[in-house]
Design a protein around this motif. Structure first.
Motif, PDB file in Angstrom:
ATOM      1  N   TRP A 124      39.938  97.338  65.869  1.00 21.09           N
ATOM      2  CA  TRP A 124      39.676  97.726  64.838  1.00 21.09           C
ATOM      3  C   TRP A 124      40.481  98.921  64.346  1.00 21.09           C
ATOM      4  O   TRP A 124      40.747  99.073  63.097  1.00 21.09           O
ATOM      5  CB  TRP A 124      38.078  97.417  64.253  1.00 21.09           C
ATOM      6  N   ARG A 125      40.873  99.240  65.748  1.00 22.69           N
ATOM      7  CA  ARG A 125      40.908 101.171  64.357  1.00 22.69           C
ATOM      8  C   ARG A 125      42.980 100.617  64.688  1.00 22.69           C
ATOM      9  O   ARG A 125      43.383 101.029  63.659  1.00 22.69           O
ATOM     10  CB  ARG A 125      41.539 102.345  66.021  1.00 22.69           C
ATOM     11  N   ILE A 126      43.312  99.932  65.082  1.00 27.17           N
ATOM     12  CA  ILE A 126      44.547  99.408  64.999  1.00 27.17           C
ATOM     13  C   ILE A 126      45.007  98.587  63.824  1.00 27.17           C
ATOM     14  O   ILE A 126      45.715  98.761  62.407  1.00 27.17           O
ATOM     15  CB  ILE A 126      45.793  98.154  66.010  1.00 27.17           C
ATOM     16  N   SER A 130      46.446  99.571  60.125  1.00 24.14           N
ATOM     17  CA  SER A 130      48.468  99.267  59.577  1.00 24.14           C
ATOM     18  C   SER A 130      47.657  98.829  58.147  1.00 24.14           C
ATOM     19  O   SER A 130      48.682  99.165  57.559  1.00 24.14           O
ATOM     20  CB  SER A 130      47.666  97.484  60.664  1.00 24.14           C
ATOM     21  N   LEU A 131      46.439  99.106  57.420  1.00 23.72           N
ATOM     22  CA  LEU A 131      46.369  98.582  56.407  1.00 23.72           C
ATOM     23  C   LEU A 131      46.169 100.533  55.673  1.00 23.72           C
ATOM     24  O   LEU A 131      46.978  99.950  54.750  1.00 23.72           O
ATOM     25  CB  LEU A 131      44.409  97.874  56.381  1.00 23.72           C
ATOM     26  N   TYR A 177      49.241 106.311  63.302  1.00 21.18           N
ATOM     27  CA  TYR A 177      49.610 106.465  65.078  1.00 21.18           C
ATOM     28  C   TYR A 177      47.997 107.212  65.382  1.00 21.18           C
ATOM     29  O   TYR A 177      48.153 107.212  66.233  1.00 21.18           O
ATOM     30  CB  TYR A 177      50.668 107.177  65.819  1.00 21.18           C
ATOM     31  N   VAL A 178      47.536 108.343  63.621  1.00 20.34           N
ATOM     32  CA  VAL A 178      46.459 108.895  63.987  1.00 20.34           C
ATOM     33  C   VAL A 178      45.405 107.986  64.225  1.00 20.34           C
ATOM     34  O   VAL A 178      44.574 108.015  64.723  1.00 20.34           O
ATOM     35  CB  VAL A 178      46.372 110.075  63.054  1.00 20.34           C
ATOM     36  N   ILE A 179      45.161 107.285  63.312  1.00 17.04           N
ATOM     37  CA  ILE A 179      43.974 106.350  63.168  1.00 17.04           C
ATOM     38  C   ILE A 179      43.991 105.355  64.246  1.00 17.04           C
ATOM     39  O   ILE A 179      42.593 104.996  64.706  1.00 17.04           O
ATOM     40  CB  ILE A 179      44.212 105.703  61.540  1.00 17.04           C
ATOM     41  N   ALA A 180      45.433 104.622  64.132  1.00 15.79           N
ATOM     42  CA  ALA A 180      45.032 104.028  65.568  1.00 15.79           C
ATOM     43  C   ALA A 180      45.161 104.265  67.369  1.00 15.79           C
ATOM     44  O   ALA A 180      44.123 103.558  67.908  1.00 15.79           O
ATOM     45  CB  ALA A 180      46.189 102.856  65.878  1.00 15.79           C
ATOM     46  N   LYS A 189      51.282 112.313  73.302  1.00 16.30           N
ATOM     47  CA  LYS A 189      52.030 111.231  73.145  1.00 16.30           C
ATOM     48  C   LYS A 189      52.037 110.017  72.062  1.00 16.30           C
ATOM     49  O   LYS A 189      52.672 109.743  71.514  1.00 16.30           O
ATOM     50  CB  LYS A 189      51.420 110.284  74.100  1.00 16.30           C
ATOM     51  N   VAL A 190      51.222 110.479  71.511  1.00 20.48           N
ATOM     52  CA  VAL A 190      50.848 110.241  69.651  1.00 20.48           C
ATOM     53  C   VAL A 190      51.893 110.325  68.593  1.00 20.48           C
ATOM     54  O   VAL A 190      52.165 109.974  68.084  1.00 20.48           O
ATOM     55  CB  VAL A 190      49.127 110.560  69.085  1.00 20.48           C
TER      56      VAL A 190
END
Length: 241
Positions: A124-126, A130-131, A177-180, A189-190
């Motif tokens: 759900w995080r990815i 994305s959205l 990348y922060v949210i996901a 790595k983020v």
């Protein structure tokens, strides 16, 4: 009085290619987000060394090129319609993946279910990343390009296609990348993947500038349109032009 179609310009004039550009934009958006969005690829480059980046970076920047073309030729308002169309398509694809993957699987498909889960089972995080990143980045890109077109009086197209992409891609890469992955991947790595993705995406757009010039030139001639957003309401929260 009959309604003016979505692709209609001033005085009801219908644009010939607007709908095709919209379809192309949404297609690239869906493919780049569903195929490779969660995969971190790695290549070794001369001098630079090993570079880790999101696999979707190879194709996602094309959606920003379409965003530049739409805003430059048709204006912010018509690009805004396309962004919301892309958001709706991406949201539905995410919802459909969730429903299909969680339906009971036939026993003989058990192994295949795992493959589907690996490919389409974004967390759900990815999906949320994305959205949100797509919307914020796309509207930033369109807004900056429209404003720069006014500031430059329509000259120096390359400055606004590159400048708007630098702004939009920065917002997109940072948010996604922060949210996901924050708290899932190590923080370094983020940051590493987000920075690499930003550099690669903006570099890709710079390389594609001659193509953008050709597409913009063709559409301006074919549509007899070169829109300036002088009296535009820049709120992103509407669909009407």
């Amino acid at each position: 009085m009959s309604a003016i179609p979505a692709s209609a310009g001033p005085a009801g004039r219908v644009y010939r290619y607007y709908d095709f550009v919209m379809v192309a934009f949404v297609t690239v958006l869906l493919c780049s987000n569903l195929i490779g969005a969660a995969k971190a690829a790695q290549v070794t480059l001369p001098v630079i060394g090993t570079v880790t980046f999101g696999a979707g970076v190879l194709f996602f920047p094309i959606s920003y090129i379409f965003g530049d073309v739409l805003t430059e030729v048709y204006g912010y308002g018509r690009d805004r319609r396309v962004v919301w169309a892309g958001f709706a398509a991406l949201a539905f694809a995410t919802f459909m993946s969730l429903v299909v993957l969680n339906m009971p699987v036939a026993p003989f498909m058990a192994d295949y279910q795992k493959s589907l889960q690996d490919v389409f089972g974004n967390t759900w995080r990815i999906a949320l990343g994305s959205l949100i990143a797509f919307c914020c980045g796309s509207f930033t890109n369109s807004y900056v390009l429209a404003k720069m077109k006014l500031w430059t009086s329509g000259r120096w197209l390359w400055t606004r296609t590159i400048g708007s992409s630098l702004a939009g891609e920065l917002v997109d890469s940072s948010l996604f990348y922060v949210i996901a992955f924050y708290g899932i991947w190590p923080l370094e790595k983020v940051i590493q993947v987000a920075v690499a993705q930003y550099v690669l995406k903006t570099g890709w757009e710079v390389v594609m500038t001659p193509v953008t010039y050709k597409v913009v030139g063709f559409l301006k001639r074919a549509e007899n349109e070169d829109y300036f957003d002088r009296n535009t309401d820049f709120t992103p929260f509407r669909v009407r032009v």
